[in-house]
Design an enzyme around this catalytic site. Structure first.
Site, PDB file in Angstrom:
ATOM      1  N   LYS A   1      -8.625   1.306  -4.549  1.00  0.00           N
ATOM      2  CA  LYS A   1      -8.946   0.474  -3.114  1.00  0.00           C
ATOM      3  C   LYS A   1     -10.457   1.080  -3.454  1.00  0.00           C
ATOM      4  O   LYS A   1     -11.044   1.470  -4.410  1.00  0.00           O
ATOM      5  CB  LYS A   1      -9.191   0.878  -1.816  1.00  0.00           C
TER       6      LYS A   1
ATOM      7  N   ASP B   1     -10.694  -7.828   0.821  1.00  0.00           N
ATOM      8  CA  ASP B   1     -10.970  -6.708   1.748  1.00  0.00           C
ATOM      9  C   ASP B   1     -11.689  -7.641   2.583  1.00  0.00           C
ATOM     10  O   ASP B   1     -13.216  -7.929   1.882  1.00  0.00           O
ATOM     11  CB  ASP B   1     -11.066  -5.791   1.338  1.00  0.00           C
TER      12      ASP B   1
ATOM     13  N   LYS C   1      -1.418   3.244   7.202  1.00  0.00           N
ATOM     14  CA  LYS C   1      -1.614   3.770   8.979  1.00  0.00           C
ATOM     15  C   LYS C   1      -1.239   4.053  10.780  1.00  0.00           C
ATOM     16  O   LYS C   1      -1.110   3.080  11.557  1.00  0.00           O
ATOM     17  CB  LYS C   1      -2.725   2.753   9.807  1.00  0.00           C
TER      18      LYS C   1
ATOM     19  N   GLU D   1      -8.228  -3.668  -4.512  1.00  0.00           N
ATOM     20  CA  GLU D   1      -9.222  -4.248  -3.881  1.00  0.00           C
ATOM     21  C   GLU D   1     -10.490  -4.707  -4.456  1.00  0.00           C
ATOM     22  O   GLU D   1     -10.944  -3.398  -4.501  1.00  0.00           O
ATOM     23  CB  GLU D   1      -8.689  -3.005  -2.167  1.00  0.00           C
TER      24      GLU D   1
ATOM     25  N   ARG E   1      12.120  12.125  28.700  1.00  0.00           N
ATOM     26  CA  ARG E   1      10.956  11.668  27.936  1.00  0.00           C
ATOM     27  C   ARG E   1      10.724  11.751  26.075  1.00  0.00           C
ATOM     28  O   ARG E   1      10.744  10.488  25.883  1.00  0.00           O
ATOM     29  CB  ARG E   1      10.330  12.308  28.172  1.00  0.00           C
TER      30      ARG E   1
END
Length: 288
Positions: free
Chosen positions: A170, A226, A138, A205, A103
């Site tokens: 950002k 963005d 992410k 950004e 597994r």
């Protein structure tokens, strides 16, 4: 694959050992009580659907760290495409060990192959443009090194690895500056650059076209546009005019990628490569 692209062995060992410990903290009581200790099995790793393989070293580690007597022979390698029904590897060894490792080995190779397969689809869709398809931060906590390797296996590229190796200012960073009375973004960015080693890449950004000039005036290396429309991306590329690299991000899907790439951006970052991927359907078929 190229040597630069390979996984560090110590990272593989650390991740796989943790997964094995999680899955069988006191051993596999089913196999230990049901399967004869001397039993040996042969098995095949088989593709149930087409894709791009990733995770040979991880699959091998899951097996051999469980039982060093398990032997494997891969006929398809990381970065190779395959079709449904293809045999990817042959496995032979003590039955208890194979069953215990199954597994963990499958979970990892299925997820990594899913990432490699999806990345290859995005890269193919951007063919004929200069746009580079890259991942984001992410990633699954603890699996970043594996998942970013899978992106490379699919023909994509990696963004900054962590918060420590490049600057990426950002919208929330700029919002904090504004909330604390810092109105001159150019001066703030220049002051930041003065505190950095000259080798550090700086990216900022923006979410509006009218923010671009102030950012460029600071001499940044990359401007991230963005959630821009395609028309706005074209305007942004024309406005930046080679003074910095142009990255597009936000809401990128496989259906949209070709049109985004055609705007002339240099980089397209795609969080979906790692945060929304579906594990590829691979199975371990034991011979009878």
């Amino acid at each position: 694959m190229s040597e630069w692209c390979r996984l560090p062995e110590d990272a593989v060992t650390k991740i796989v050992l943790a997964a094995l410990e999680e899955d069988a903290p006191w051993g596999d009581i089913t196999s230990q009580t049901l399967i004869p200790e001397a039993a040996v099995v042969t098995a095949q790793l088989v593709a149930r659907e087409p894709g791009v393989l990733c995770g040979v070293d991880v699959f091998r580690a899951a097996m051999t760290l469980t039982d060093a007597e398990i032997a494997m022979e891969f006929v398809v390698h990381d970065g190779d495409a395959f079709m449904a029904g293809d045999v990817l590897a042959a496995v032979r060894g003590p039955a208890r060990g194979v069953l215990q490792a199954e597994r963990v080995a499958l979970n990892l190779v299925q997820r990594l192959s899913g990432i490699a397969t999806m990345t290859a689809q995005y890269v193919k869709a951007a063919t004929g443009t200069k746009a580079r398809i890259v991942d984001t931060r992410k990633t699954t906590p603890g699996l970043r090194v594996l998942e970013r390797y899978a992106v490379r296996c699919g023909g994509g590229n990696n963004h900054r690895y962590s918060l420590s190796d490049a600057v990426m200012a950002k919208d929330n960073h700029l919002a904090v500056l504004k909330a604390n009375g810092v109105g001159d973004v150019t001066a703030a960015l220049q002051a930041m650059k003065d505190r950095l080693p000259h080798t550090v890449h700086v990216e900022v950004e923006v979410d509006r076209l009218d923010q671009i000039e102030a950012v460029l005036a600071a001499g940044v290396h990359t401007v991230l546009l963005d959630n821009f429309t395609n028309d706005q991306l074209c305007e942004g590329v024309a406005l930046i005019a080679g003074r910095a690299l142009v990255e597009a991000s936000g809401g990128v899907t496989l259906e949209k990628i070709a049109a985004i790439a055609a705007t002339g951006v240099d980089v397209i970052s795609v969080g979906a490569l790692t945060h929304s991927v579906r594990a590829l359907d691979l199975g371990l078929d034991i011979g009878t």
